[in-house]
Design a protein around this motif. Structure first.
Motif, PDB file in Angstrom:
ATOM      1  N   ALA A  22      40.104  41.579  67.192  1.00 44.14           N
ATOM      2  CA  ALA A  22      39.806  42.625  66.209  1.00 44.14           C
ATOM      3  C   ALA A  22      41.078  43.246  65.677  1.00 44.14           C
ATOM      4  N   HIS A  25      42.594  40.843  63.336  1.00 42.57           N
ATOM      5  CA  HIS A  25      41.765  40.752  62.145  1.00 42.57           C
ATOM      6  C   HIS A  25      41.867  42.015  61.305  1.00 42.57           C
ATOM      7  N   TYR A 210      31.803  46.281  57.370  1.00 39.88           N
ATOM      8  CA  TYR A 210      32.565  45.670  58.466  1.00 39.88           C
ATOM      9  C   TYR A 210      32.849  44.218  58.120  1.00 39.88           C
ATOM     10  N   GLN A 211      34.130  43.873  58.108  1.00 42.63           N
ATOM     11  CA  GLN A 211      34.530  42.485  57.889  1.00 42.63           C
ATOM     12  C   GLN A 211      34.511  41.752  59.215  1.00 42.63           C
ATOM     13  N   THR A 212      33.583  40.837  59.377  1.00 42.78           N
ATOM     14  CA  THR A 212      33.450  40.103  60.630  1.00 42.78           C
ATOM     15  C   THR A 212      34.614  39.122  60.785  1.00 42.78           C
ATOM     16  N   PRO A 213      34.829  38.620  61.991  1.00 41.05           N
ATOM     17  CA  PRO A 213      35.879  37.602  62.177  1.00 41.05           C
ATOM     18  C   PRO A 213      35.672  36.368  61.307  1.00 41.05           C
ATOM     19  N   TRP A 214      34.435  36.125  60.895  1.00 33.29           N
ATOM     20  CA  TRP A 214      34.167  35.044  59.954  1.00 33.29           C
ATOM     21  C   TRP A 214      34.417  35.581  58.550  1.00 33.29           C
ATOM     22  N   GLN A 218      30.343  39.722  55.586  1.00 34.97           N
ATOM     23  CA  GLN A 218      30.595  41.153  55.661  1.00 34.97           C
ATOM     24  C   GLN A 218      29.268  41.867  55.926  1.00 34.97           C
ATOM     25  N   LEU A 219      29.293  42.823  56.846  1.00 38.28           N
ATOM     26  CA  LEU A 219      28.095  43.575  57.202  1.00 38.28           C
ATOM     27  C   LEU A 219      28.213  45.012  56.703  1.00 38.28           C
ATOM     28  N   ALA A 247      24.013  42.588  54.447  1.00 40.60           N
ATOM     29  CA  ALA A 247      25.022  41.561  54.710  1.00 40.60           C
ATOM     30  C   ALA A 247      25.401  40.919  53.388  1.00 40.60           C
TER      31      ALA A 247
END
Length: 713
Positions: A22, A25, A210-214, A218-219, A247
């Motif tokens: 995190a 990222h 929230y920017q996910t690791p993928w 984005q959530l 999402a």
């Protein structure tokens, strides 16, 4: 005991790994994405973030009973503008006889301004208005702040009106004036709703993205400021929870998919199509001829006498044809003045002037004698000399031979107003009297009560006959190929002379029409003064006579123009007959270019309009380096809001994109799009074929130098 510690240790290692991931990222927070309403935000609420400068996007989303279709423009880093249609599934547009089962369509304009950017400690803050210039049914004003925390972007804001309909707290502006305590209803649909702005109780809204690791996912989590108990048209919706979840999946740089769960009981689906027009570049020109290569030239002859002998037998007509085929220059004449070779021509292919002169220099270098040291291109548009661009021969050849760089070439370019000097005419082109071509025409009307999209596809033929370079007759014939105008039944109400609201009659009366047929003459009246006169069928609704003058000094930020017309309304069949209505109309216009790094063109026009009303039009547009334009306009006249009708005054937004970006062959043609919420008679202007300000656009040399690298293409 060791068996008990191992799971704890594994969990600790996993947690530490996740924390490190995190933290790494966090170097890239979530990118701004569209809300349900099209502008950058969460789901139902806006954020303080902005898209990249120059971005244009189309977002379509559905959250029952609303389907929203929004076009968003980002003309400046701190300005976001949008226009939107909302289809309300459980409300009908009008009577069944007029609109059938068409859903109600609402139109609106949004504006958001960034007050300051995010700093180390301070958040980014923006202020905005939704449904600013539409019906006002969804009107709202807000102040919102955003702060990034690693992969999380948090927003918090307050709003009056629709976004803040929950009314969590009293309006603090009520301490200044009691009027801010209550929000009035919509008075005139289409007005700017200024009487209601920032009035009423405040609703609190906010959330996080929230920017996910993928990278593709984005959530979003949002606290909605609206409780849906005061929906327009008494269309209240049940809200089980003020928490909305969403999402965003990035398919590629141009396509994003949206999913959400809103109001605690309703699904949301959406899609965004986007492109950054400011960063757009022309596609590979597979159908363009390559630049002429450097080879054996006259300048490489062994002696001056040999070179002069070769020049004396030069086939200038063939060179003129090559200049048109390869450099896009329709040559008028070629002159020699001392060590300068002057080509008077009109650029008809390349949108970037530097590309034309670079190709021309390659061609001329193969034919001119060695004592010619400068190439000068005199740019002529519709018979008007606009600007002279001179390029030093040796420096450009050194660049082609990799002996110098592009910056050095730019220092050996001179741009000036065309001027007369003693010269020898080497070639004068015969007048090309006739031009003609078939093409396909498309016309549409969006958002009316008869149907959401009414359209026509027509076969068209346009032709021009020239009596001289400065006098010509041009016209267009159109034949309807297909349309859905059988649904077109609605005539907008009007208290004014129907100068524009007879649009249905003009579009449906005849399949074969003559949209325009006019005689046009141009003349340079002075060093910086241009004139144009015209007569005939000037546009599909009006014919008459008129003229325009423009004073535009070279490389000045300002210009002054004026036009005066006497016109009569044409019959609905768009042939040669006329109706009884006539008017003298005209305007004086001040043009001004603002900014250095970012170019903004403003135009203020004052005068008399087609409905005999007096007033002014203000237009502001951002011009990007690559030729893309985004802008907005508004017209206010002495017609009252009541007499004007829905909309109160004329307004709209527009953008223009060179077709050169989209085609495998170079072209100067443009795709122009303009949207205004309503079609009314007040503030209506005559549309004629040419504008002197546009014809003389190259008097602003900034566009030439900002695209100077095109000289190598």
């Amino acid at each position: 005991m060791s068996r008990n510690r191992m799971p704890l240790a594994s969990a600790a290692v996993a947690l530490l790994s996740l924390s490190i991931s995190a933290a790494l990222h966090a170097q890239e927070g979530p990118a701004p994405t569209a809300s349900d309403w099209g502008g950058v935000g969460l789901l139902q609420t806006p954020s303080a973030r902005m898209s990249d400068e120059g971005e244009l996007s189309l977002t379509a989303s559905h959250t029952s009973p609303y389907s929203r279709y929004t076009v968003v423009m980002q003309p400046l880093p701190w300005v976001e503008g949008a226009f939107r249609y909302i289809s309300v599934a459980n409300r009908r547009y009008g009577s069944e006889g007029l609109s059938g089962d068409q859903n109600y369509k609402d139109k609106s304009i949004d504006l958001k301004l960034r007050l300051w950017q995010e700093g180390r400690w301070l958040p980014e803050v923006s202020v905005g208005a939704r449904d600013l210039g539409g019906t006002g049914l969804f009107s709202s004003e807000y102040l919102v702040a955003n702060k990034r925390f690693g992969p999380v972007d948090a927003s918090l804001g307050v709003a009056t009106g629709y976004i803040g309909n929950r009314g969590d707290i009293a309006n603090p502006l009520g301490a200044i004036d009691d009027r801010f305590k209550e929000r009035p209803g919509v008075n005139t649909p289409g007005d700017f709703n200024t009487s209601a702005m920032f009035r009423g109780r405040l609703g609190i809204f906010g959330g996080i993205s929230y920017q996910t690791p993928w990278d593709r996912l984005q959530l979003k989590l949002e606290y909605d400021g609206n409780d849906y108990r005061n929906e327009p048209q008494r269309n209240n919706q049940k809200q089980s929870s003020p928490i909305n979840l969403g999402a965003v999946f990035t398919v590629n740089n141009n396509v994003l998919l949206h999913l959400g769960w809103e109001r605690g009981n309703t699904a949301m689906v959406g899609i965004t199509l986007r492109s950054n027009l400011a960063q757009a570049t022309p596609m590979t020109k597979l159908l363009d001829p390559p630049p002429v290569p450097r080879g054996a030239t006259v300048s490489q002859a062994t002696g001056v006498e040999e070179a002069q002998a070769a020049t004396a037998t030069t086939d200038w007509p063939a060179i003129a044809r090559e200049l048109e085929d390869n450099a896009g220059l329709r040559v008028k004449r070629i002159d020699r003045s001392g060590q300068e070779l002057i080509v008077s021509a009109e650029q008809r292919r390349f949108i970037y002037p530097a590309q034309g002169i670079g190709r021309a220099a390659r061609i001329l270098d193969g034919h001119a004698s060695p004592d010619v040291s400068w190439w000068t291109l005199r740019n002529v548009r519709l018979g008007l000399p606009v600007v002279e661009t001179s390029l030093e021969r040796k420096t450009f050849n050194d660049y082609l031979d990799d002996r110098t760089d592009l910056a050095a070439v730019s220092r050996h370019v001179e741009m000036t107003v065309p001027y007369a000097r003693r010269s020898e005419t080497l070639y004068e082109a015969p007048l090309k009297r006739f031009d003609g071509a078939f093409n396909v025409g498309y016309r549409q009307s969006v958002g009316g009560p008869d149907g959401f999209i009414l359209f026509q596809v027509a076969a068209m033929y346009g032709a021009t006959f020239r009596f001289s370079d400065n006098l010509w007759l041009s016209g267009t014939a159109s034949y309807n190929a297909y349309n859905n105008y059988d649904k077109f039944k609605y005539d907008a109400p009007s208290r004014l002379p129907r100068v524009r609201t007879y649009v249905r009659q003009y579009l449906t009366t005849s399949d074969f029409t003559l949209p325009n047929l006019q005689l046009t003459g141009t003349k340079q009246l002075g060093r910086d003064l241009y004139g144009m006169a015209y007569a005939g069928l000037l546009e599909y609704m009006y014919g008459g006579v008129g003229g325009e003058i423009l004073y535009r000094p070279m490389d000045e930020r300002w210009a002054l123009g004026a036009e005066l017309n006497w016109v009569r309304q044409r019959d609905f069949n768009q042939r040669f007959s006329f109706r009884d209505y006539s008017v003298a109309t005209g305007h004086a216009t001040l043009y001004y270019l603002w900014g250095d790094q970012r170019r903004i063109i403003s135009a203020v026009s004052a005068g008399r309009y087609l409905a005999k009303d007096w007033g002014a039009t203000v237009s502001v547009a951002r011009m990007f380096d690559n030729g893309v334009t985004m802008g907005a306009y508004a017209t206010k006249t002495d017609v009252s809001s009541r007499d004007f009708g829905e909309g109160s005054f004329d307004k709209g937004i527009y953008f223009s994109v060179p077709f050169d970006f989209m085609l495998p062959r170079s072209t100067r043609a443009r795709a122009d799009f303009m949207w205004n919420p309503l079609y009314r008679d007040g503030g209506a202007r005559l549309a004629h074929s040419h504008s002197l300000y546009q014809l003389t656009s190259e008097r602003d040399s900034e566009f030439f130098y900002r695209n100077f690298d095109a000289i190598a293409k």
